[in-house]
Design a protein around this motif. Structure first.
Motif, PDB file in Angstrom:
ATOM      1  N   GLU A  42       0.797  -1.189  -0.058  1.00 14.54           N
ATOM      2  CA  GLU A  42       0.130   0.042  -0.050  1.00 14.54           C
ATOM      3  C   GLU A  42       0.748   1.279  -0.045  1.00 14.54           C
ATOM      4  O   GLU A  42       0.196   2.281   0.158  1.00 14.54           O
ATOM      5  CB  GLU A  42      -0.919  -0.092   1.295  1.00 14.54           C
ATOM      6  N   ARG A  43       2.206   1.267  -0.183  1.00 13.75           N
ATOM      7  CA  ARG A  43       3.032   2.176  -0.217  1.00 13.75           C
ATOM      8  C   ARG A  43       3.832   2.493  -1.612  1.00 13.75           C
ATOM      9  O   ARG A  43       3.970   1.436  -2.383  1.00 13.75           O
ATOM     10  CB  ARG A  43       4.155   2.105   0.913  1.00 13.75           C
ATOM     11  N   GLY A  44       4.104   3.458  -1.881  1.00  9.12           N
ATOM     12  CA  GLY A  44       4.887   3.941  -3.219  1.00  9.12           C
ATOM     13  C   GLY A  44       6.067   4.835  -2.888  1.00  9.12           C
ATOM     14  O   GLY A  44       6.056   5.538  -1.945  1.00  9.12           O
ATOM     15  N   THR A  45       7.269   4.390  -3.467  1.00 10.99           N
ATOM     16  CA  THR A  45       8.276   5.168  -3.446  1.00 10.99           C
ATOM     17  C   THR A  45       8.317   6.279  -4.633  1.00 10.99           C
ATOM     18  O   THR A  45       8.341   5.737  -5.870  1.00 10.99           O
ATOM     19  CB  THR A  45       9.490   4.470  -3.448  1.00 10.99           C
ATOM     20  N   LEU A  46       8.323   7.581  -4.483  1.00 13.54           N
ATOM     21  CA  LEU A  46       8.395   8.284  -5.410  1.00 13.54           C
ATOM     22  C   LEU A  46       9.836   8.352  -6.269  1.00 13.54           C
ATOM     23  O   LEU A  46      10.847   8.494  -5.805  1.00 13.54           O
ATOM     24  CB  LEU A  46       8.378  10.071  -4.906  1.00 13.54           C
ATOM     25  N   LEU A  47       9.617   8.180  -7.477  1.00 14.30           N
ATOM     26  CA  LEU A  47      10.817   8.278  -8.492  1.00 14.30           C
ATOM     27  C   LEU A  47      10.805   9.671  -9.313  1.00 14.30           C
ATOM     28  O   LEU A  47      12.045   9.994  -9.392  1.00 14.30           O
ATOM     29  CB  LEU A  47      10.606   6.877  -9.516  1.00 14.30           C
ATOM     30  N   SER A  48       9.797  10.063  -9.625  1.00 13.28           N
ATOM     31  CA  SER A  48       9.713  11.424 -10.243  1.00 13.28           C
ATOM     32  C   SER A  48       8.543  12.070 -10.327  1.00 13.28           C
ATOM     33  O   SER A  48       7.472  11.316 -10.180  1.00 13.28           O
ATOM     34  CB  SER A  48      10.404  11.315 -11.842  1.00 13.28           C
ATOM     35  N   VAL A  49       8.611  13.474 -10.404  1.00 17.33           N
ATOM     36  CA  VAL A  49       7.237  14.324 -10.509  1.00 17.33           C
ATOM     37  C   VAL A  49       6.998  14.623 -11.785  1.00 17.33           C
ATOM     38  O   VAL A  49       7.804  15.398 -12.300  1.00 17.33           O
ATOM     39  CB  VAL A  49       7.201  15.398  -9.535  1.00 17.33           C
ATOM     40  N   LEU A  50       6.019  14.007 -12.591  1.00 16.77           N
ATOM     41  CA  LEU A  50       5.964  14.224 -14.023  1.00 16.77           C
ATOM     42  C   LEU A  50       5.201  15.584 -14.079  1.00 16.77           C
ATOM     43  O   LEU A  50       5.255  16.313 -15.043  1.00 16.77           O
ATOM     44  CB  LEU A  50       5.041  13.278 -14.449  1.00 16.77           C
ATOM     45  N   ALA A  51       4.144  15.838 -13.398  1.00 18.43           N
ATOM     46  CA  ALA A  51       3.346  16.957 -13.274  1.00 18.43           C
ATOM     47  C   ALA A  51       3.114  17.787 -11.818  1.00 18.43           C
ATOM     48  O   ALA A  51       2.362  17.275 -11.278  1.00 18.43           O
ATOM     49  CB  ALA A  51       1.983  16.985 -13.884  1.00 18.43           C
ATOM     50  N   PRO A  52       4.006  18.886 -11.450  1.00 17.93           N
ATOM     51  CA  PRO A  52       4.037  19.199 -10.083  1.00 17.93           C
ATOM     52  C   PRO A  52       2.812  20.015  -9.855  1.00 17.93           C
ATOM     53  O   PRO A  52       2.227  20.841 -10.682  1.00 17.93           O
ATOM     54  CB  PRO A  52       5.259  20.120 -10.099  1.00 17.93           C
ATOM     55  N   SER A  53       2.386  20.004  -8.525  1.00 17.62           N
ATOM     56  CA  SER A  53       1.511  20.889  -7.887  1.00 17.62           C
ATOM     57  C   SER A  53       1.921  22.209  -7.930  1.00 17.62           C
ATOM     58  O   SER A  53       3.256  22.592  -7.724  1.00 17.62           O
ATOM     59  CB  SER A  53       1.119  20.582  -6.611  1.00 17.62           C
ATOM     60  N   PRO A  54       0.962  23.170  -8.285  1.00 17.92           N
ATOM     61  CA  PRO A  54       1.590  24.742  -7.911  1.00 17.92           C
ATOM     62  C   PRO A  54       1.695  24.993  -6.480  1.00 17.92           C
ATOM     63  O   PRO A  54       2.354  26.080  -6.039  1.00 17.92           O
ATOM     64  CB  PRO A  54       0.253  25.440  -8.232  1.00 17.92           C
ATOM     65  N   ASP A  55       1.511  23.963  -5.544  1.00 20.76           N
ATOM     66  CA  ASP A  55       1.643  24.202  -4.120  1.00 20.76           C
ATOM     67  C   ASP A  55       3.208  23.710  -4.109  1.00 20.76           C
ATOM     68  O   ASP A  55       3.442  23.757  -2.713  1.00 20.76           O
ATOM     69  CB  ASP A  55       0.778  23.532  -3.302  1.00 20.76           C
ATOM     70  N   HIS A  74       8.407  20.391   1.002  1.00 20.03           N
ATOM     71  CA  HIS A  74       7.850  20.627  -0.255  1.00 20.03           C
ATOM     72  C   HIS A  74       6.779  21.396  -0.537  1.00 20.03           C
ATOM     73  O   HIS A  74       6.364  21.765  -1.644  1.00 20.03           O
ATOM     74  CB  HIS A  74       8.079  19.296  -1.291  1.00 20.03           C
ATOM     75  N   LEU A  75       6.169  21.738   0.734  1.00 19.72           N
ATOM     76  CA  LEU A  75       4.671  22.178   0.667  1.00 19.72           C
ATOM     77  C   LEU A  75       4.911  23.646   0.890  1.00 19.72           C
ATOM     78  O   LEU A  75       5.441  24.151   1.713  1.00 19.72           O
ATOM     79  CB  LEU A  75       3.804  21.692   1.435  1.00 19.72           C
ATOM     80  N   ALA A  76       4.148  24.643   0.225  1.00 16.19           N
ATOM     81  CA  ALA A  76       4.365  25.922   0.173  1.00 16.19           C
ATOM     82  C   ALA A  76       3.537  26.586   1.381  1.00 16.19           C
ATOM     83  O   ALA A  76       2.704  25.730   2.307  1.00 16.19           O
ATOM     84  CB  ALA A  76       3.508  26.494  -0.941  1.00 16.19           C
ATOM     85  N   PRO A  77       4.034  27.700   1.949  1.00 13.60           N
ATOM     86  CA  PRO A  77       3.688  28.030   3.388  1.00 13.60           C
ATOM     87  C   PRO A  77       2.024  28.174   3.454  1.00 13.60           C
ATOM     88  O   PRO A  77       1.648  27.640   4.627  1.00 13.60           O
ATOM     89  CB  PRO A  77       4.219  29.667   3.389  1.00 13.60           C
TER      90      PRO A  77
END
Length: 397
Positions: A42-55, A74-77
């Motif tokens: 049920e877990r995933g390891t991040l390999l790459s961000v293909l489309a980033p959030s604006p946050d 990585h999360l905006a204020p």
């Protein structure tokens, strides 16, 4: 490798996605992001961000993502503050409590004055995410300047002398307080020259004093408190001051106050500038440090101290009768037994401080059912980039 879209941010700061009706948890991801991951249950390891959030923002530390110490750099204020406030809102909601929650108070100050680093053959630092593998670091930017670079270096020097260890650091007004714990049987005296060389205020090994060149001390209101080895201290100086300010505001007008789970007295010493105080805690060295500080501080109203296990033996209504206000600041387990005694008392004002919203919500529900109303809840952020949040709640009869 699998490509997924993150749909939510969980309470542990992990991105959540759904695959075939099952939830998948992926650290270091944000809602709305399309990412590539490696799946394991049920877990995933991040390999790459293909489309980033604006946050998504650039982390402040180059180790972010491979270090298990931070989860939200990585999360905006603005969404970061909303996430932390949401931890409190959710905990209260689950306990059936509907009360306005204030905006998050930023209380990180110049950084954490306390940290624990681990030393192994691989170096000195923190553990990797969800692992017991050590990540060797050169510096940690979320610590106070006195620790950012010096702590890893001191840890390596100690490792050379004592082997694999967990090393606690506290930056104080009089120097660094360092406490080493490991499983080796070593004679503390052998470390005296090293402690002198490192110019430490104090060094302890497995609870035994190695050397104290001067007592590690911190200022609390008018008092200078000499810290016992291993004693509790708020993570940042700014948070201690902010919490004390909220506590004092909640106690306005009180003439006699019981400060329960008082520790070395960060609240008691400030409260005593305007009110009589009973300060109670099971930590005898902390109580002794508070007594010493009181004896050497002018301009305080009387502080009576009590060494007592408030989990097993909370103050009863008859003992609470002399007080028109109570403060409690328990460990994460909360103050359930004391809350049940408070509802049987006639105490008019209660100020609860907590680092665990869920146990605070449980205790608050007891107080509300017993005739109190929760007038305000204020969350504070002193645990930078973590999933932890502090809070202060003010109750009135």
């Amino acid at each position: 490798m699998t490509q997924i879209t993150i749909t939510a941010l969980g309470q542990r700061g992990e991105g959540i996605a759904e695959i075939a009706g099952q939830r998948l948890y992926v650290p270091f991801t944000l809602p709305g992001e399309k990412v590539e991951i490696a799946m394991e249950g049920e877990r995933g390891t991040l390999l790459s961000v293909l489309a980033p959030s604006p946050d998504r923002i650039e982390p402040v530390c180059g180790y972010f993502g491979v270090c298990g110490g931070c989860s939200l750099q990585h999360l905006a204020p603005a969404p970061y503050a909303a996430f932390k406030r949401g931890l409190v809102v959710t905990a209260l909601s689950h306990a059936g409590i509907d009360v306005p929650v204030g905006q998050l108070v930023e209380a990180r100050g110049i950084g954490r004055r306390r940290a624990t680093l681990h030393t192994r053959a691989a170096g000195a630092g923190y553990m990797r995410p969800r692992s017991h593998d050590l990540l060797d670091i050169e510096a940690c930017p979320i610590l106070v300047p006195a620790l950012q670079q010096s702590a890893p270096g001191i840890a390596r020097a100690l490792h050379a002398a004592v082997g694999d260890s967990d090393i606690g650091f506290t930056a104080t007004a009089t120097g660094l307080d360092v406490s080493v714990r490991n499983e080796r049987k070593l004679k503390p005296q052998k470390l005296v020259p090293l402690a002198q060389n490192l110019k430490l205020a104090r060094l302890s090994l497995n609870g035994e004093l190695v050397l104290q060149s001067q007592p590690p001390s911190v200022r609390m209101g008018k008092a200078l408190v000499e810290l016992p080895s291993g004693s509790f201290l708020q993570t940042t100086e700014a948070a201690e001051a902010a919490l004390a300010g909220l506590v004092l505001a909640g106690l306005k007008g009180a003439r006699s106050v019981a400060d329960l789970f008082c520790g070395v007295g960060p609240f008691a010493l400030r409260i005593a500038e305007s009110a009589r105080v009973l300060a109670a805690d099971s930590d005898r060295p902390a109580i002794a440090a508070l007594q010493h500080a009181v004896k050497h501080t002018q301009g305080l109203k009387p502080i009576t101290t009590l060494s007592r296990d408030l989990f097993r033996d909370p103050l009863a209504p008859a003992e609470l009768a002399p007080f028109d206000a109570v403060v409690f600041d328990p460990p994460r387990a909360g103050a359930e037994a004391q809350a049940r005694e408070l509802v049987r008392s006639k105490v008019k004002t209660i100020v609860g401080v907590s680092c665990e919203p869920r146990t605070f919500a449980r205790d608050a529900a007891i107080l509300l059912a017993g005739g109190y109303r929760l007038e305000s809840v204020t969350p504070l952020d002193q645990f930078a980039y973590s999933i932890h949040v502090e809070l202060v709640g003010v109750f009135k009869r």
